[in-house]
Design a protein around this motif. Structure first.
Motif, PDB file in Angstrom:
ATOM      1  N   ASN A   1      52.981 -32.897   9.608  1.00  0.00           N
ATOM      2  CA  ASN A   1      52.176 -34.079   9.915  1.00  0.00           C
ATOM      3  C   ASN A   1      50.674 -33.830   9.877  1.00  0.00           C
ATOM      4  N   ASN A   2      50.248 -32.569   9.925  1.00  0.00           N
ATOM      5  CA  ASN A   2      48.811 -32.279   9.948  1.00  0.00           C
ATOM      6  C   ASN A   2      48.303 -31.750   8.607  1.00  0.00           C
ATOM      7  N   ALA A   3      49.068 -31.954   7.559  1.00  0.00           N
ATOM      8  CA  ALA A   3      48.731 -31.361   6.259  1.00  0.00           C
ATOM      9  C   ALA A   3      47.495 -32.002   5.647  1.00  0.00           C
ATOM     10  N   LEU A   4      46.724 -31.190   4.942  1.00  0.00           N
ATOM     11  CA  LEU A   4      45.582 -31.658   4.165  1.00  0.00           C
ATOM     12  C   LEU A   4      46.029 -31.842   2.715  1.00  0.00           C
ATOM     13  N   SER A   5      45.244 -32.583   1.956  1.00  0.00           N
ATOM     14  CA  SER A   5      45.614 -32.860   0.564  1.00  0.00           C
ATOM     15  C   SER A   5      45.607 -31.586  -0.264  1.00  0.00           C
ATOM     16  N   GLY A   6      46.548 -31.534  -1.190  1.00  0.00           N
ATOM     17  CA  GLY A   6      46.608 -30.393  -2.094  1.00  0.00           C
ATOM     18  C   GLY A   6      47.465 -29.254  -1.615  1.00  0.00           C
ATOM     19  N   CYS A   7      47.759 -29.170  -0.311  1.00  0.00           N
ATOM     20  CA  CYS A   7      48.630 -28.145   0.297  1.00  0.00           C
ATOM     21  C   CYS A   7      48.077 -26.726   0.146  1.00  0.00           C
ATOM     22  N   THR A   8      46.865 -26.565  -0.399  1.00  0.00           N
ATOM     23  CA  THR A   8      46.312 -25.213  -0.556  1.00  0.00           C
ATOM     24  C   THR A   8      45.888 -24.612   0.777  1.00  0.00           C
ATOM     25  N   SER A   9      45.863 -25.434   1.800  1.00  0.00           N
ATOM     26  CA  SER A   9      45.493 -24.928   3.124  1.00  0.00           C
ATOM     27  C   SER A   9      46.699 -24.794   4.044  1.00  0.00           C
ATOM     28  N   THR A  10      47.884 -25.097   3.506  1.00  0.00           N
ATOM     29  CA  THR A  10      49.096 -25.155   4.338  1.00  0.00           C
ATOM     30  C   THR A  10      49.764 -23.792   4.469  1.00  0.00           C
ATOM     31  N   THR A  11      50.138 -23.473   5.709  1.00  0.00           N
ATOM     32  CA  THR A  11      50.891 -22.262   6.021  1.00  0.00           C
ATOM     33  C   THR A  11      52.098 -22.646   6.870  1.00  0.00           C
ATOM     34  N   TRP A  12      53.261 -22.092   6.483  1.00  0.00           N
ATOM     35  CA  TRP A  12      54.499 -22.313   7.240  1.00  0.00           C
ATOM     36  C   TRP A  12      54.954 -20.987   7.847  1.00  0.00           C
ATOM     37  N   ILE A  13      55.259 -21.043   9.157  1.00  0.00           N
ATOM     38  CA  ILE A  13      55.753 -19.871   9.880  1.00  0.00           C
ATOM     39  C   ILE A  13      57.094 -20.233  10.519  1.00  0.00           C
ATOM     40  N   TYR A  14      58.015 -19.274  10.491  1.00  0.00           N
ATOM     41  CA  TYR A  14      59.373 -19.519  10.988  1.00  0.00           C
ATOM     42  C   TYR A  14      59.689 -18.578  12.138  1.00  0.00           C
ATOM     43  N   TYR A  15      60.275 -19.159  13.217  1.00  0.00           N
ATOM     44  CA  TYR A  15      60.734 -18.385  14.373  1.00  0.00           C
ATOM     45  C   TYR A  15      62.238 -18.631  14.527  1.00  0.00           C
ATOM     46  N   TYR A  16      62.978 -17.530  14.468  1.00  0.00           N
ATOM     47  CA  TYR A  16      64.435 -17.648  14.447  1.00  0.00           C
ATOM     48  C   TYR A  16      65.008 -17.845  15.850  1.00  0.00           C
ATOM     49  N   ILE A  17      64.612 -16.980  16.792  1.00  0.00           N
ATOM     50  CA  ILE A  17      65.184 -17.042  18.133  1.00  0.00           C
ATOM     51  C   ILE A  17      64.144 -17.517  19.146  1.00  0.00           C
ATOM     52  N   HIS A  18      63.090 -16.786  19.328  1.00  0.00           N
ATOM     53  CA  HIS A  18      62.062 -17.204  20.262  1.00  0.00           C
ATOM     54  C   HIS A  18      60.724 -16.681  19.769  1.00  0.00           C
ATOM     55  N   ARG A  19      59.673 -17.238  20.332  1.00  0.00           N
ATOM     56  CA  ARG A  19      58.335 -16.954  19.841  1.00  0.00           C
ATOM     57  C   ARG A  19      57.941 -15.493  20.026  1.00  0.00           C
ATOM     58  N   SER A  20      58.437 -14.877  21.067  1.00  0.00           N
ATOM     59  CA  SER A  20      58.014 -13.503  21.356  1.00  0.00           C
ATOM     60  C   SER A  20      58.533 -12.499  20.330  1.00  0.00           C
ATOM     61  N   SER A  21      59.563 -12.911  19.569  1.00  0.00           N
ATOM     62  CA  SER A  21      60.126 -11.993  18.576  1.00  0.00           C
ATOM     63  C   SER A  21      59.273 -11.899  17.327  1.00  0.00           C
ATOM     64  N   GLY A  22      58.269 -12.735  17.252  1.00  0.00           N
ATOM     65  CA  GLY A  22      57.425 -12.712  16.057  1.00  0.00           C
ATOM     66  C   GLY A  22      57.973 -13.640  14.995  1.00  0.00           C
ATOM     67  N   GLY A  23      57.068 -14.228  14.244  1.00  0.00           N
ATOM     68  CA  GLY A  23      57.472 -15.172  13.226  1.00  0.00           C
ATOM     69  C   GLY A  23      57.424 -14.570  11.830  1.00  0.00           C
ATOM     70  N   VAL A  24      58.039 -15.273  10.894  1.00  0.00           N
ATOM     71  CA  VAL A  24      58.061 -14.876   9.484  1.00  0.00           C
ATOM     72  C   VAL A  24      57.248 -15.897   8.700  1.00  0.00           C
ATOM     73  N   GLU A  25      56.265 -15.430   7.956  1.00  0.00           N
ATOM     74  CA  GLU A  25      55.438 -16.322   7.164  1.00  0.00           C
ATOM     75  C   GLU A  25      56.174 -16.678   5.875  1.00  0.00           C
ATOM     76  N   LEU A  26      56.393 -17.986   5.692  1.00  0.00           N
ATOM     77  CA  LEU A  26      57.119 -18.470   4.510  1.00  0.00           C
ATOM     78  C   LEU A  26      56.165 -18.870   3.395  1.00  0.00           C
ATOM     79  N   PHE A  27      55.079 -19.588   3.749  1.00  0.00           N
ATOM     80  CA  PHE A  27      54.049 -20.022   2.797  1.00  0.00           C
ATOM     81  C   PHE A  27      52.674 -19.729   3.404  1.00  0.00           C
ATOM     82  N   ALA A  28      51.750 -19.321   2.566  1.00  0.00           N
ATOM     83  CA  ALA A  28      50.357 -19.111   2.985  1.00  0.00           C
ATOM     84  C   ALA A  28      49.455 -19.664   1.895  1.00  0.00           C
TER      85      ALA A  28
END
Length: 353
Positions: free
Chosen positions: A38-65
């Motif tokens: 919902n907060n994306a800017l046009s062009g998606c060149t500024s978009t980053t996606w991070i994934y958390y499998y179990i909980h935040r403390s386990s660290g996330g996996v960067e999917l897109f940068a």
């Protein structure tokens, strides 16, 4: 109070990281899903996606940068960005459940607030394979909702969700005594029943529902593979028999037609050979001459004269005699020819021309 305690760490963590608001997305396994940013800017060149499998403390996996996919991740081939910078997941599995964070970076500086999306996956697992299913056998189907941090029971209560089984008419199977439905907490529903003949091609569905809105569902269709195979085998084996029967039927028809024609021809010939009128054969007959020839020109007085009598009959007709077959029904006229002064011991020969 317990609900507040459980959600407290998550709320604090959200505030510290600048994450505001949350979106819950429900999907069934093997379904394609799009997670909104919902907060994306046009062009998606500024978009980053991070994934958390179990909980935040386990660290996330960067999917897109910066709008570019990280290809060193495990499920890279199933991930893509939409034109609105949404995260598309192709054929989701229960391992895709978790928390996804969408962030925006401009000149390596974080821009705005993060959007967080929780993905929950509904999965169905049968206890037996389709080839083992037949009338009279038992089947067990387990429906489970997989959520982030394994907090499914809390999610069901907080979001006022329901998890239950229905038939093709959307009737809750919990109300039918034929089905045994067991619950392991709020997020696992196991259905067990004995299959009937009419269950073939029947569909049962497991639903996640919020009030009157269906969030997601998984379905299972009963297939009696052994019945289908037998029917197809019977069709295959009956095909040569049908062909052979058709050939013999055709030959029988042809043979019957030939015999019928031959019999009709014979009947026509027979009818044409029958004498319809006695006047069909008319003729004049000559006088019959009978002569005696003696074997001994000068027999002795004491010897008995040994004479041979010959009869010659010549018939002539004004109308040619037809050569026809004689039938048992035809009438035959017999004539007796008598010679004068012929003793019984005399030899009598007749020659008819």
């Amino acid at each position: 109070m317990c609900h507040i305690c459980l959600l407290g760490p998550l709320i604090v963590s959200s505030l510290l990281t600048g994450v505001t608001g949350e979106t819950h997305v429900f999907s069934s396994s093997s379904e394609n899903v799009a997670l909104p940013c919902n907060n994306a800017l046009s062009g998606c060149t500024s978009t980053t996606w991070i994934y958390y499998y179990i909980h935040r403390s386990s660290g996330g996996v960067e999917l897109f940068a910066g709008g570019i996919k990280k290809n060193d991740i495990k499920r890279a081939e199933r991930l893509s960005l939409g034109s609105d910078c949404s995260l598309n997941i192709y054929k989701t599995t229960e391992d895709d459940r978790g928390q996804y964070i969408c962030q925006q970076y401009v000149n390596e500086q974080k821009h705005g607030t993060d959007a967080q999306i929780f993905l929950h996956v509904l999965h169905l697992s049968p206890s037996s394979t389709q080839t083992e299913m037949r009338s009279g056998s038992s089947v067990t189907l387990t429906c489970q909702l997989f959520t982030f941090d394994n907090n499914c029971d809390d999610l069901i209560r907080i979001e006022d969700l329901q998890l239950f089984w229905v038939n093709q008419a959307d009737v809750n199977l919990q109300t039918d005594s034929r089905y045994q439905i067991l619950s392991s907490g709020q997020c696992i529903k196991t259905l067990t029943t004995t299959l009937l003949n009419e269950d073939n091609n029947t569909e049962w569905r497991c639903l996640v529902k919020k009030k009157n809105e269906i969030k997601t569902s998984v379905s299972f269709t009963v297939k009696f593979k052994d019945i289908t195979t037998k029917i197809s085998q019977q069709k295959d084996s009956s095909t040569p028999v049908i062909v052979i029967c058709a050939v013999f039927s055709a030959l029988a028809v042809i043979l019957a037609a030939v015999l019928y024609k031959k019999r009709a021809d014979n009947r026509r010939k027979t009818d044409s050979s029958v004498v319809k009128d006695k006047n069909d054969y008319k003729g004049t007959y000559e006088t019959i001459n009978i002569s005696k020839i003696s074997k001994s020109p000068t027999p002795s007085t004491n010897e008995q004269t040994n004479e041979v009598t010959y009869c010659e009959i010549t018939a002539s007709s004004k109308q040619q005699i037809k050569k026809n077959k004689v039938h048992c029904d035809d009438k035959v006229t017999y004539a007796t020819i008598k010679g004068a002064n012929v003793t019984p011991q005399d030899d009598f020969y007749a020659s008819l021309n």
